[in-house]
Design an enzyme around this catalytic site. Structure first.
Site, mmCIF file in Angstrom:
data_model
loop_
_atom_site.group_PDB
_atom_site.id
_atom_site.type_symbol
_atom_site.label_atom_id
_atom_site.label_comp_id
_atom_site.label_asym_id
_atom_site.label_seq_id
_atom_site.Cartn_x
_atom_site.Cartn_y
_atom_site.Cartn_z
ATOM 1 N N PRO A 89 34.465 15.202 15.022
ATOM 2 C CA PRO A 89 33.695 15.648 13.454
ATOM 3 C C PRO A 89 32.267 15.912 13.858
ATOM 4 O O PRO A 89 31.725 16.547 12.846
ATOM 5 C CB PRO A 89 33.995 14.491 12.666
ATOM 6 C CG PRO A 89 34.499 13.113 13.491
ATOM 7 C CD PRO A 89 35.066 13.889 14.736
ATOM 8 N N GLU A 116 37.488 4.536 17.057
ATOM 9 C CA GLU A 116 36.280 4.591 16.290
ATOM 10 C C GLU A 116 35.507 5.893 16.871
ATOM 11 O O GLU A 116 34.940 6.550 16.163
ATOM 12 C CB GLU A 116 35.493 3.346 16.259
ATOM 13 C CG GLU A 116 34.140 3.702 15.826
ATOM 14 C CD GLU A 116 34.305 3.795 14.098
ATOM 15 O OE1 GLU A 116 33.247 4.347 13.681
ATOM 16 O OE2 GLU A 116 35.093 3.364 13.609
ATOM 17 N N ARG A 154 46.683 33.338 19.939
ATOM 18 C CA ARG A 154 47.026 34.573 19.003
ATOM 19 C C ARG A 154 46.030 35.584 19.267
ATOM 20 O O ARG A 154 46.505 37.120 18.966
ATOM 21 C CB ARG A 154 47.272 34.328 17.679
ATOM 22 C CG ARG A 154 45.801 33.811 17.054
ATOM 23 C CD ARG A 154 45.883 33.662 15.604
ATOM 24 N NE ARG A 154 46.590 34.556 14.669
ATOM 25 C CZ ARG A 154 46.061 35.835 14.118
ATOM 26 N NH1 ARG A 154 44.754 35.772 14.332
ATOM 27 N NH2 ARG A 154 46.548 36.605 13.505
ATOM 28 N N ASP A 169 41.837 40.667 10.993
ATOM 29 C CA ASP A 169 41.844 39.500 10.212
ATOM 30 C C ASP A 169 40.789 38.903 9.299
ATOM 31 O O ASP A 169 39.493 39.706 9.645
ATOM 32 C CB ASP A 169 42.279 38.305 11.386
ATOM 33 C CG ASP A 169 43.751 38.333 11.737
ATOM 34 O OD1 ASP A 169 44.418 38.689 11.119
ATOM 35 O OD2 ASP A 169 43.804 37.623 12.667
#
Length: 244
Positions: A89, A116, A154, A169
């Protein structure tokens, strides 16, 4: 492309790699997947891969040794070092440009953590990239890795069949994609825009360009800050502003 995944839960990837576009890509030999349980590289008899953090605090921290050794087993003797990606993150927020960049690589290694966090030496001395799929926290890096892998595979040549499928896209052009319609032309009193069944390809392309800009303006106006707009697009935006 070769994709290796280091995880404590390899079975999570069975369904993802075994279906849809990711399976098709492997069948076409565009990519190969290798999922490694890095617990197998732990040097303790109980297979411990985590420990308490120095200085105290909540949670457990992944030890460097199992991950360093697992990566070494995957890179020994290779001529070109792979991109080693830490799902975290705290990493750089993922986007389509990063997907396109990674799709040009021959070998990617994804490290999926739990607990953690990671011993900082993994970040500092081992990985080449830290990636986050958004400003939220998941239980582990596996789901994030699946998202990144899907978005990259993809883009590999021939995987989607029609190269235009990804070239137009959302985000690939800088704008969100225009609306799509299919048959019937009138569904329960909800008609398809007349222009799309007119047969006039020039006007259809113009409509799509305008609707793509409209959707971006109303849904993701932040994207427009990075795009140099044409005079026509600027006129359309002035028109949209009157509709706000």
């Amino acid at each position: 492309m070769k994709i290796d995944v280091l995880t404590l839960f390899p079975e999570m990837f069975d369904g993802v790699f075994g279906h849809s576009i990711l399976k098709k890509a492997e069948d076409q030999h565009a990519v190969s997947y290798h999922v490694v349980n890095f617990r197998e590289f732990a040097d303790s008899k109980h297979g411990q891969v985590d420990d308490y953090p120095y200085g105290g605090g909540a949670g457990m921290v992944l030890k460097p040794q199992p991950i360093f050794d697992a990566v070494s087993s995957l890179t020994e003797g290779v001529k070109k070092q792979p991109r080693i990606i830490l799902m975290c993150p705290q990493g750089k927020r993922y986007n389509q440009k990063m997907a396109e960049e990674l799709a040009r690589e021959d070998h990617l290694i994804f490290i999926c953590g739990h607990y953690e966090g990671y011993d900082e030496r993994i970040r500092e001395y081992l990985v080449t990239d830290e990636i986050s799929i958004g400003d939220f926290v998941l239980t582990g890096g596996e789901l994030g890795a699946m998202v990144v892998i899907d978005s990259v595979v993809r883009l590999l040549g021939g995987v989607l069949g029609n190269e235009e499928s990804h070239q137009k896209d959302s985000f690939s052009t800088g704008f969100l994609e225009h609306p799509h319609y299919t048959r019937p032309a009138d569904f329960r009193g909800m008609p398809v825009p007349d222009i799309l069944i007119s047969g006039n390809h020039r006007l259809i392309e113009e409509w799509r360009a305008k609707e793509s800009l409209r959707r971006t303006f109303f849904r993701r106006p932040d994207l427009l800050d990075e795009i140099e707009l044409t005079d026509q697009q600027k006129k359309w935006i002035e028109e949209f502003k009157k509709q706000e």
